[in-house]
Design a protein around this motif. Sequence first.
Motif, mmCIF file in Angstrom:
data_model
loop_
_atom_site.group_PDB
_atom_site.id
_atom_site.type_symbol
_atom_site.label_atom_id
_atom_site.label_comp_id
_atom_site.label_asym_id
_atom_site.label_seq_id
_atom_site.Cartn_x
_atom_site.Cartn_y
_atom_site.Cartn_z
ATOM 1 N N LYS A 1 0.855 -1.184 0.000
ATOM 2 C CA LYS A 1 0.000 0.000 0.000
ATOM 3 C C LYS A 1 0.891 1.235 0.000
ATOM 4 N N HIS B 1 -6.587 2.835 3.539
ATOM 5 C CA HIS B 1 -7.603 1.787 3.424
ATOM 6 C C HIS B 1 -6.963 0.531 2.868
ATOM 7 N N ASP B 2 -6.875 -0.509 3.687
ATOM 8 C CA ASP B 2 -6.139 -1.700 3.259
ATOM 9 C C ASP B 2 -6.973 -2.974 3.208
ATOM 10 N N ARG B 3 -8.275 -2.874 3.338
ATOM 11 C CA ARG B 3 -9.089 -4.084 3.323
ATOM 12 C C ARG B 3 -8.912 -4.853 2.016
ATOM 13 N N GLY B 4 -8.969 -4.161 0.876
ATOM 14 C CA GLY B 4 -8.811 -4.822 -0.420
ATOM 15 C C GLY B 4 -7.461 -5.496 -0.559
ATOM 16 N N LYS C 1 -5.603 -6.649 1.816
ATOM 17 C CA LYS C 1 -5.580 -7.827 2.682
ATOM 18 C C LYS C 1 -6.383 -8.975 2.082
ATOM 19 N N VAL C 2 -7.492 -8.665 1.424
ATOM 20 C CA VAL C 2 -8.293 -9.698 0.769
ATOM 21 C C VAL C 2 -7.489 -10.347 -0.354
ATOM 22 N N ARG D 1 -4.688 -12.536 1.062
ATOM 23 C CA ARG D 1 -5.208 -13.812 1.558
ATOM 24 C C ARG D 1 -5.567 -14.741 0.394
ATOM 25 N N TYR E 1 3.014 -9.036 2.949
ATOM 26 C CA TYR E 1 2.214 -7.814 2.989
ATOM 27 C C TYR E 1 3.002 -6.773 3.758
ATOM 28 N N SER F 1 -1.765 -1.597 -4.273
ATOM 29 C CA SER F 1 -3.152 -1.204 -4.081
ATOM 30 C C SER F 1 -3.188 0.279 -3.767
ATOM 31 N N THR G 1 -11.349 -12.077 -6.814
ATOM 32 C CA THR G 1 -10.078 -12.627 -6.334
ATOM 33 C C THR G 1 -9.653 -13.784 -7.224
#
Length: 137
Positions: free
Chosen positions: A13, A19-22, A24-25, A28, A39, A64, A120
């Motif tokens: 990032k 905003h790091d949700r994407g 992290k998804v 994973r 990461y 991202s 994904t």
Amino acid sequence: MGVTGPIRVVVAKPGLDGHDRGAKVIARALRDAGMEVIYTGLHQTPEQIVDTAIQEDADAIGLSILSGAHNTLFVKVLELLREREAEDIKVFGGGIIPEADIAPLKEKGVAEIFTPGATTASIVEWVNANVRQSAEA
């Protein structure tokens, strides 16, 4: 070249985007598909990202960006990879990137751009098809 083992991907990032949700998804999903994922966390500089990719012997960097700084930050990562003679590390990215910016980024060396709505599964499939093949392939 005889490289074996799982594909290694640095997910990063860059910049001030918090905003790091994407990311992290995606990290994973790549991990669950058998890849080794590093990461880097939030607020990474392009220099930190490239250093990590080289130190970790990464095959690819996934960036991202949601902040609108993609034209600056993606290009800086590519420039640093060239300077460090690490152009074999593929760079792909995703986030809020206007359609008009995608072709120019690809012309500068970004291998692929994933925009909102990309699954994904499609990202995993692209990495498997376009980054060095894992030992199991």
